[in-house]
Design a protein around this motif. Structure first.
Motif, PDB file in Angstrom:
ATOM      1  N   ALA A 100     -12.443   7.481 -15.973  1.00 50.21           N
ATOM      2  CA  ALA A 100     -11.771   6.366 -14.660  1.00 50.21           C
ATOM      3  C   ALA A 100     -12.645   5.537 -14.184  1.00 50.21           C
ATOM      4  O   ALA A 100     -13.028   5.663 -13.975  1.00 50.21           O
ATOM      5  N   TRP A 101     -11.325   3.981 -13.863  1.00 47.57           N
ATOM      6  CA  TRP A 101     -12.005   2.936 -13.037  1.00 47.57           C
ATOM      7  C   TRP A 101     -11.955   3.312 -11.679  1.00 47.57           C
ATOM      8  O   TRP A 101     -11.562   4.707 -11.123  1.00 47.57           O
ATOM      9  N   GLU A 102     -13.181   3.000 -11.016  1.00 43.79           N
ATOM     10  CA  GLU A 102     -13.924   3.180  -9.508  1.00 43.79           C
ATOM     11  C   GLU A 102     -13.661   1.930  -9.391  1.00 43.79           C
ATOM     12  O   GLU A 102     -14.129   0.981 -10.119  1.00 43.79           O
ATOM     13  N   PHE A 103     -12.470   1.644  -8.338  1.00 42.32           N
ATOM     14  CA  PHE A 103     -12.895   0.150  -7.544  1.00 42.32           C
ATOM     15  C   PHE A 103     -13.791   0.269  -6.299  1.00 42.32           C
ATOM     16  O   PHE A 103     -13.390   1.346  -5.523  1.00 42.32           O
ATOM     17  N   PRO A 104     -14.012  -0.933  -5.298  1.00 43.48           N
ATOM     18  CA  PRO A 104     -14.494  -1.139  -4.430  1.00 43.48           C
ATOM     19  C   PRO A 104     -13.095  -0.458  -3.643  1.00 43.48           C
ATOM     20  O   PRO A 104     -11.909  -0.867  -3.949  1.00 43.48           O
ATOM     21  N   GLU A 105     -12.850   0.180  -2.380  1.00 44.90           N
ATOM     22  CA  GLU A 105     -11.936   0.110  -1.530  1.00 44.90           C
ATOM     23  C   GLU A 105     -11.666  -1.011  -0.367  1.00 44.90           C
ATOM     24  O   GLU A 105     -11.792  -0.745   0.638  1.00 44.90           O
ATOM     25  N   ASP A 106     -11.259  -1.550  -1.049  1.00 43.78           N
ATOM     26  CA  ASP A 106     -10.714  -2.888  -0.612  1.00 43.78           C
ATOM     27  C   ASP A 106      -9.361  -3.470  -1.043  1.00 43.78           C
ATOM     28  O   ASP A 106      -8.652  -2.942  -1.294  1.00 43.78           O
ATOM     29  N   ASP A 132      -4.588   9.721  -0.036  1.00 39.80           N
ATOM     30  CA  ASP A 132      -3.926   9.946   0.793  1.00 39.80           C
ATOM     31  C   ASP A 132      -4.696   8.867   1.756  1.00 39.80           C
ATOM     32  O   ASP A 132      -4.822   7.911   2.374  1.00 39.80           O
ATOM     33  N   ALA A 133      -6.681   9.142   1.659  1.00 42.79           N
ATOM     34  CA  ALA A 133      -7.195   8.434   2.485  1.00 42.79           C
ATOM     35  C   ALA A 133      -7.634   6.953   1.938  1.00 42.79           C
ATOM     36  O   ALA A 133      -7.890   5.745   2.833  1.00 42.79           O
ATOM     37  N   GLN A 159       0.902  -1.261   0.452  1.00 43.37           N
ATOM     38  CA  GLN A 159       0.078  -0.238  -0.210  1.00 43.37           C
ATOM     39  C   GLN A 159       0.999   1.189  -0.108  1.00 43.37           C
ATOM     40  O   GLN A 159       0.650   2.624  -0.662  1.00 43.37           O
ATOM     41  N   ARG A 160       2.161   1.014   0.144  1.00 40.70           N
ATOM     42  CA  ARG A 160       3.333   2.174   0.438  1.00 40.70           C
ATOM     43  C   ARG A 160       3.655   2.243  -1.088  1.00 40.70           C
ATOM     44  O   ARG A 160       3.779   3.503  -1.260  1.00 40.70           O
ATOM     45  N   TRP A 161       3.900   1.445  -1.321  1.00 42.38           N
ATOM     46  CA  TRP A 161       3.631   1.706  -3.121  1.00 42.38           C
ATOM     47  C   TRP A 161       2.958   2.576  -3.630  1.00 42.38           C
ATOM     48  O   TRP A 161       3.115   3.291  -5.177  1.00 42.38           O
ATOM     49  N   ALA A 162       2.131   1.644  -3.294  1.00 43.25           N
ATOM     50  CA  ALA A 162       0.285   2.078  -4.292  1.00 43.25           C
ATOM     51  C   ALA A 162       0.578   3.609  -4.354  1.00 43.25           C
ATOM     52  O   ALA A 162       0.322   4.478  -5.319  1.00 43.25           O
ATOM     53  N   HIS A 163       0.284   4.158  -2.935  1.00 41.99           N
ATOM     54  CA  HIS A 163       0.151   5.286  -2.364  1.00 41.99           C
ATOM     55  C   HIS A 163       1.271   6.474  -3.009  1.00 41.99           C
ATOM     56  O   HIS A 163       1.469   7.459  -4.361  1.00 41.99           O
ATOM     57  N   GLN A 164       2.713   6.310  -2.922  1.00 48.50           N
ATOM     58  CA  GLN A 164       4.087   6.712  -3.535  1.00 48.50           C
ATOM     59  C   GLN A 164       3.563   6.797  -4.900  1.00 48.50           C
ATOM     60  O   GLN A 164       3.854   7.862  -5.520  1.00 48.50           O
ATOM     61  N   LEU A 165       3.408   5.488  -6.014  1.00 51.21           N
ATOM     62  CA  LEU A 165       3.396   5.518  -7.410  1.00 51.21           C
ATOM     63  C   LEU A 165       1.745   6.468  -8.301  1.00 51.21           C
ATOM     64  O   LEU A 165       1.466   6.340  -8.938  1.00 51.21           O
ATOM     65  N   GLY A 166       1.222   6.816  -6.675  1.00 52.47           N
ATOM     66  CA  GLY A 166      -0.177   7.401  -7.305  1.00 52.47           C
ATOM     67  C   GLY A 166      -0.812   6.412  -8.129  1.00 52.47           C
ATOM     68  O   GLY A 166      -2.281   7.109  -7.943  1.00 52.47           O
ATOM     69  N   LEU A 167      -1.834   5.280  -7.625  1.00 48.53           N
ATOM     70  CA  LEU A 167      -2.888   4.352  -7.753  1.00 48.53           C
ATOM     71  C   LEU A 167      -3.651   4.563  -6.419  1.00 48.53           C
ATOM     72  O   LEU A 167      -4.541   4.219  -7.082  1.00 48.53           O
ATOM     73  N   VAL A 168      -2.932   5.336  -5.052  1.00 46.08           N
ATOM     74  CA  VAL A 168      -3.907   5.128  -4.449  1.00 46.08           C
ATOM     75  C   VAL A 168      -4.074   6.413  -3.776  1.00 46.08           C
ATOM     76  O   VAL A 168      -2.065   7.380  -3.435  1.00 46.08           O
TER      77      VAL A 168
END
Length: 208
Positions: free
Chosen positions: A126-132, A59-60, A48-57
């Motif tokens: 843009a694609w939106e997905f469940p936050e799971d 802050d929230a 999740q830290r990688w995904a956050h840094q790469l802009g895939l997710v």
């Protein structure tokens, strides 16, 4: 790939690949060395830290994923294994000529679980997905297919270091990029090659 050397990743992940899917491949250090290979996705926090840094997710979303991982540790561990499997499928398809079927299946799963919504700027969709827990993997799957649909895949490169294995899209003007990072693998190998030439000269019959 033997990724038995597992360590907590650095706080900041390298972004030298030129595409999200390639930066994912580079979450393994020393990929081409069985002895030195290091897996940086030790647990879901790394993912999740990688995904956050790469802009895939955002802050929230990153915070929500952290809470879900704490609440469902077994599911989080299983998701890490799925992300790693997807990463290796990307590497195999892009660099080893393997089938793209695993990536197509991952893309289909991602699309089936999401929906297309107008983006925040109203300029597209843009694609939106469940936050799971599967959210990073679904967005990785879209990025992987985007990579393989590019028309410049002849520019895919891999670091010339014998053990590094980091990959990139070569956008250099002459398309002659050799190193993942010129100041790292590049400098180290140039120094090694220099001393090899010096030794060869010294050992030759006409050497000084």
């Amino acid at each position: 790939m033997d990724a038995s050397n597992r360590v907590r990743s650095r706080e900041t992940y390298g972004q030298v690949g030129g595409a999200v899917a390639l930066d994912l491949v580079n979450t393994v250090s020393w990929r081409l060395s069985a002895e030195r290979c290091i897996e940086h996705f030790v647990d879901f926090d790394d993912v999740q830290r990688w995904a956050h840094q790469l802009g895939l997710v955002g802050d929230a979303q990153s915070a929500a994923l952290g809470r879900l991982a704490d609440e469902h540790p077994a599911d989080a561990a299983a998701e890490v294994a799925r992300v790693i499997a997807l990463r290796e499928a990307i590497y195999a398809a892009a660099y080893e000529g393997a089938s793209t079927q695993p990536l197509v299946a991952a893309h289909a799963e991602a699309v089936a679980s999401g929906r297309l919504d107008p983006d925040d700027h109203g300029a597209g969709w843009a694609w939106e997905f469940p936050e799971d827990l599967a959210l990073p993997r679904r967005r990785i799957a879209l990025a992987a297919v985007d990579l393989l649909l590019r028309d410049d895949l002849d520019r895919l490169g891999q670091c010339s270091d014998a053990e590094c294995g980091w990959v990139f899209l070569d956008t250099s003007p002459r398309h002659n990029r050799r190193w993942c990072i010129a100041s790292d693998c590049g400098n180290r190998n140039r120094v090694r090659e220099h001393y090899a030439r010096v030794r060869a000269t010294a050992d030759s019959p006409t050497g000084g």
